[in-house]
Design an enzyme around this catalytic site. Structure first.
Site, PDB file in Angstrom:
ATOM      1  N   GLU A 153       1.635   2.667 -13.165  1.00  0.00           N
ATOM      2  CA  GLU A 153       0.177   2.825 -13.165  1.00  0.00           C
ATOM      3  C   GLU A 153      -0.262   3.713 -14.309  1.00  0.00           C
ATOM      4  O   GLU A 153       0.442   4.664 -14.641  1.00  0.00           O
ATOM      5  CB  GLU A 153      -0.269   3.425 -11.825  1.00  0.00           C
ATOM      6  CG  GLU A 153       0.039   2.513 -10.664  1.00  0.00           C
ATOM      7  CD  GLU A 153      -0.193   3.170  -9.304  1.00  0.00           C
ATOM      8  OE1 GLU A 153      -0.783   4.261  -9.258  1.00  0.00           O
ATOM      9  OE2 GLU A 153       0.207   2.575  -8.311  1.00  0.00           O
ATOM     10  N   VAL A 205       0.852  -1.192   0.000  1.00  0.00           N
ATOM     11  CA  VAL A 205       0.000   0.000   0.000  1.00  0.00           C
ATOM     12  C   VAL A 205       0.890   1.245   0.000  1.00  0.00           C
ATOM     13  O   VAL A 205       0.422   2.343   0.306  1.00  0.00           O
ATOM     14  CB  VAL A 205      -0.968   0.029   1.202  1.00  0.00           C
ATOM     15  CG1 VAL A 205      -1.982  -1.096   1.097  1.00  0.00           C
ATOM     16  CG2 VAL A 205      -0.226  -0.042   2.535  1.00  0.00           C
ATOM     17  N   ARG A 254       4.186   2.476  -2.510  1.00  0.00           N
ATOM     18  CA  ARG A 254       4.281   2.905  -3.906  1.00  0.00           C
ATOM     19  C   ARG A 254       4.789   1.714  -4.698  1.00  0.00           C
ATOM     20  O   ARG A 254       5.582   0.897  -4.187  1.00  0.00           O
ATOM     21  CB  ARG A 254       5.257   4.087  -4.062  1.00  0.00           C
ATOM     22  CG  ARG A 254       4.721   5.415  -3.558  1.00  0.00           C
ATOM     23  CD  ARG A 254       3.604   5.990  -4.446  1.00  0.00           C
ATOM     24  NE  ARG A 254       3.069   7.253  -3.931  1.00  0.00           N
ATOM     25  CZ  ARG A 254       2.037   7.338  -3.101  1.00  0.00           C
ATOM     26  NH1 ARG A 254       1.431   6.240  -2.674  1.00  0.00           N
ATOM     27  NH2 ARG A 254       1.603   8.521  -2.701  1.00  0.00           N
ATOM     28  N   HIS A 311      -5.126   1.490  -7.120  1.00  0.00           N
ATOM     29  CA  HIS A 311      -4.619   2.641  -6.339  1.00  0.00           C
ATOM     30  C   HIS A 311      -5.772   3.496  -5.773  1.00  0.00           C
ATOM     31  O   HIS A 311      -5.817   4.710  -5.991  1.00  0.00           O
ATOM     32  CB  HIS A 311      -3.665   3.502  -7.184  1.00  0.00           C
ATOM     33  CG  HIS A 311      -2.746   4.330  -6.336  1.00  0.00           C
ATOM     34  ND1 HIS A 311      -1.530   4.783  -6.755  1.00  0.00           N
ATOM     35  CD2 HIS A 311      -2.877   4.778  -5.055  1.00  0.00           C
ATOM     36  CE1 HIS A 311      -0.949   5.488  -5.789  1.00  0.00           C
ATOM     37  NE2 HIS A 311      -1.752   5.496  -4.755  1.00  0.00           N
TER      38      HIS A 311
END
Lengths: 332, 332
Positions: free
Chosen positions: A278, A247, A249, A296
């Site tokens: 991402e 959780v 990066r 995310h």
């Protein structure tokens, strides 16, 4: 000095309360109405002009930018904004901002401190339970119509008694620890400094932590020191029954190695809210039942967004009325 | 009395350690090897004979049956086993056994007490987090390749501060309460009796509990009194933002009404491990993003299955050596 400079700009003058948004942070997108009633929002993303030209047009007047992790505020972006005085970030971390350049220029940075911490901690625990107990996999199993046909759903793994290593025992990590203790887990951690006031076992580095853990929960910030910190050696130290929840990066993990380890069964499973590139998620993960993939959004609840909006607007109000910022990020 | 009757049957005599399995409980299926080395297993489900004929063939010799919630032990089944002395159940609840008939016949019943409680409590919390924070929905979103195309993933709802009502504050309910308190929830409950030693608010009935709650977690046993206890009135009292997690039994909810409420948005979401007509799940739920569906495996971990096996084998050993049962179910 001209006394005018000591005066706050009049609140009715919209132009003096001008806020540049390069790309709308999620909190802004959800609560735009509140921002628009209080400030004059310059939407770089909504203009027919290319960003560079847009910035040029407003270069002399923009003093505040509202930004998020979705749009890096690089030295080049900063160069285009010579009058900039404040970056109001809708995130907690500031790794998307060129902090040394801000320091050099005297640009202040505010964040949203810990408004997301509880939600991230809850969801980190949720991801761990999901992976160990195969909840999303079970949901897929039922929706796929496989239950009546075959009762073959693999057994999950018990949470209680698991040795969970927390990487980064800051605000979020500490909250994760409290939750996991209530569930009977044995918590240990690694962190920049040992926290003597906390009862958890400290490991001086992540490799040793992994060797002594059944699961790792990554809650650290992304820095040059933590980039690709979770590498092949750490994954092998965690071992074939080990689970990783990220959780933090995406780039904290060496993703190419990670995917290989997951596909080859070198680790048991993963719960991932963040990825290295991402919104691109390695396609190899899509076919795996032992991973849970989250876009995310682990910090995103109606309640936390409302709290974040309050902090963002509070900082903007403080800036425009020459009051101390609510949540100034130290930058030394 | 013949002194032979006081002797334990010799352990080497397999026939005297004969255990009938009507349908293999999951724990037996996973650990059959351990059972087979210790006892002579009669597999009714593996015989070419119809169950009725199989039972008839062994009627005089079967003294012990290993059973589970998957095969109801009705009065008729019991009638076919005139020599039966013990039912060893691999479940905690005994609602699949005709207990009055057992009492009348003097057949003892053992269960596995609380070996599954921690796992059920963990998974109940996992289901609640999953529904509120849309974890399985997010996983579906990513795997469906929708993340790069559209960032439109609805916001979740914060766990902290939620008023969670626990229906049935027994072994499992109490463990759920401890976990939710660590996550900042406000716990209340309804139960057959008020538990004065516990700090949670008691409501005398489920309707009042629902009115005062943001989420209900069903942890009660299924009895005539709890069948369809969660009806339309309770769902409407919980309201449009309310969530239900069911780790009890499917029939505690009026499923037809429940599906209607979910489809029509009369309640906000649900996490369900159990259904009224397992393994059949109402197809209307398959298209909903606000429900998490689990194939009645919430209690199933490698660790709990190992513990359950120990209890089952311990009870069988005790029976065959004329020692007190480990976990006799009171039946008065």
């Amino acid at each position: 000095m001209d006394p005018k400079h000591h005066q706050s700009p009049p609140p009715e003058s919209q132009d003096l309360r001008q806020v540049l948004v390069l790309r709308p942070p999620p909190v802004f997108a959800v609560h735009e109405h509140y921002f628009s009633t209080k400030f004059h929002i310059l939407k770089a993303y909504d203009s027919p002009l290319p960003t560079h030209d847009f910035l040029k047009a407003y270069a002399q007047s923009v003093t505040v930018v509202l930004c998020s992790g979705m749009f890096p505020v690089t030295a080049e972006v900063l160069r285009n904004l010579p009058a900039l005085q404040l970056l109001v970030s809708s995130a907690t971390g500031v790794n998307h901002i060129d902090m040394p350049e801000c320091r050099r220029r005297g640009i202040r940075v505010s964040n949203v401190v810990d408004v997301f911490s509880d939600d991230v901690a809850d969801a980190a625990v949720g991801l761990l339970i999901d992976v160990l107990r195969r909840i999303s996999a079970g949901d897929r199993f039922v929706r796929g119509g496989r239950w009546p046909a075959a009762a073959e759903h693999p057994l999950g793994s018990k949470l209680g008694g698991k040795r969970v290593g927390i990487v980064g025992l800051g605000n979020i990590g500490s909250k994760v620890a409290i939750r996991l203790e209530a569930m009977g887990c044995i918590v240990s951690y690694t962190s920049r400094q040992q926290k003597h006031c906390l009862p958890y076992t400290f490991y001086p580095n992540v490799l040793q932590l992994a060797s002594g853990s059944d699961a790792l929960i990554l809650c650290c910030v992304l820095t040059d020191a933590t980039r690709h910190m979770i590498d092949n050696r750490v994954m092998r130290a965690l071992g074939k029954t080990g689970v990783i929840v990220n959780v933090a990066r995406g780039a904290v993990i060496d993703e190419a190695e990670f995917v290989k380890c997951l596909v080859e069964g070198e680790i048991a499973g993963a719960g991932l809210d963040v990825f290295e590139n991402e919104p691109n998620v390695p396609k190899e993960l899509f076919g795996l039942d032992n991973v849970v993939l989250s876009p995310h959004v682990i910090a995103c609840t109606k309640e936390s967004f409302h709290d974040a909006m309050d902090v963002l607007i509070g900082n903007l109000e403080a800036f425009f009325t020459n009051k101390p910022l609510l949540t100034l990020v130290p930058n030394e």
